[in-house]
Design a protein around this motif. Sequence first.
Motif, PDB file in Angstrom:
ATOM      1  N   GLU A 160      -5.015  22.712 -17.328  1.00  0.00           N
ATOM      2  CA  GLU A 160      -3.903  23.202 -16.508  1.00  0.00           C
ATOM      3  C   GLU A 160      -4.382  24.296 -15.565  1.00  0.00           C
ATOM      4  OE1 GLU A 160       0.666  24.819 -17.111  1.00  0.00           O
ATOM      5  OE2 GLU A 160      -0.420  23.902 -18.779  1.00  0.00           O
ATOM      6  N   GLU A 167      -1.441  12.031  -8.693  1.00  0.00           N
ATOM      7  CA  GLU A 167      -1.752  12.065  -7.270  1.00  0.00           C
ATOM      8  C   GLU A 167      -3.267  12.084  -7.056  1.00  0.00           C
ATOM      9  OE1 GLU A 167       2.210  14.549  -5.773  1.00  0.00           O
ATOM     10  OE2 GLU A 167       0.236  15.533  -5.787  1.00  0.00           O
ATOM     11  N   LYS A 216      -0.301  17.245  -8.077  1.00  0.00           N
ATOM     12  CA  LYS A 216       0.375  16.947  -9.340  1.00  0.00           C
ATOM     13  C   LYS A 216      -0.296  15.762 -10.033  1.00  0.00           C
ATOM     14  CE  LYS A 216       4.926  18.607  -7.811  1.00  0.00           C
ATOM     15  NZ  LYS A 216       4.405  19.141  -6.514  1.00  0.00           N
ATOM     16  N   ALA A 217      -0.046  15.638 -11.329  1.00  0.00           N
ATOM     17  CA  ALA A 217      -0.592  14.529 -12.111  1.00  0.00           C
ATOM     18  C   ALA A 217      -0.223  13.198 -11.469  1.00  0.00           C
ATOM     19  CB  ALA A 217      -0.073  14.593 -13.543  1.00  0.00           C
ATOM     20  N   LYS A 230      -4.547  24.184 -11.309  1.00  0.00           N
ATOM     21  CA  LYS A 230      -3.975  25.203 -10.421  1.00  0.00           C
ATOM     22  C   LYS A 230      -5.037  25.861  -9.556  1.00  0.00           C
ATOM     23  CE  LYS A 230      -0.119  26.347 -13.523  1.00  0.00           C
ATOM     24  NZ  LYS A 230       0.456  27.381 -14.422  1.00  0.00           N
ATOM     25  N   ASN A 286      -2.697  14.124 -16.348  1.00  0.00           N
ATOM     26  CA  ASN A 286      -1.704  15.074 -16.824  1.00  0.00           C
ATOM     27  C   ASN A 286      -2.441  16.098 -17.681  1.00  0.00           C
ATOM     28  OD1 ASN A 286       0.861  16.146 -17.205  1.00  0.00           O
ATOM     29  ND2 ASN A 286       1.155  15.018 -19.110  1.00  0.00           N
TER      30      ASN A 286
END
Length: 280
Positions: free
Chosen positions: A253, A267, A264-265, A257, A246
């Motif tokens: 972050e 995965e 996503k966190a 991207k 996360n």
Amino acid sequence: MSTTNPSNLAELPQLDSDYTLTAEQTASYQKNGHILLKGIVTPDEMSFYEPLIEQTVRQHNNHTKPVEERDTYGKAFIQIGNLWKMNEGIERFVLARRFAKIAAELMGVDGVRIYHDQALFKEPGGGHTPWHQDQVYWPLETPHTITLWMPLVPISEEVGSMTFVDGSHTSGYMSRQFISDESHKTLGSYIEGKGLSKTNYGAMSAGDATFHAGWTLHSAPGNPTGTMREVMTIIYVADGVNTMANPDSSARESDLKSWFPGVKAGEPAVSPLNPLVYKK
């Protein structure tokens, strides 16, 4: 995608032959979190790839201020990422099986994916690279990350390779500070206060490479010479054992991207930008 004439791709060396590691070299890397390996790319092979990378970096360099007018990070290097998506010839270099197999064997994993590549060209008069840990920037929930750092031209002892803090990769997340004067001061004081041992490999030939873990503390000197220090880096992450963290900072972050679009966190760290480049 390519800025290379496709008819010339057949002339480029494949870079898929094995580079044999000894058990001692693997053990040394796992103990210290870094290693120097000589002659991973031959002079003949480098003569094909250095012009491609140098030209692409020059085309995408977005620095507009002279070196002396930039901040510490800007003085450290010209930094261009994901060159493998800009040029088909560089794609062959970055996705090379030879490099990826070394990365997997040093980490002791069965396979690796590309996280991303970065050209780090330190200009004449360029500043030092402060003490830092790379993985502070990376939204990855795994210790199995490794960076290949390869000069494309000979670098003298005066310019030098990076300095590594031996065994620092075992400490994990040591500081939230990004590359800055403050990180250099704080981490430098910590290193000296603890009396931690350091290694600098000095001069390197084009095609030599250091490998270091994502949590290994390191820094690099400035460039007092009149020639560009041309370095290409490739960052690998173990396949199948890693998940996205996360992102707990704007930098992580941004990396999520940029380098793992759509992931996503929690995965697996897998996207079209993270191809599998070696599997045992």
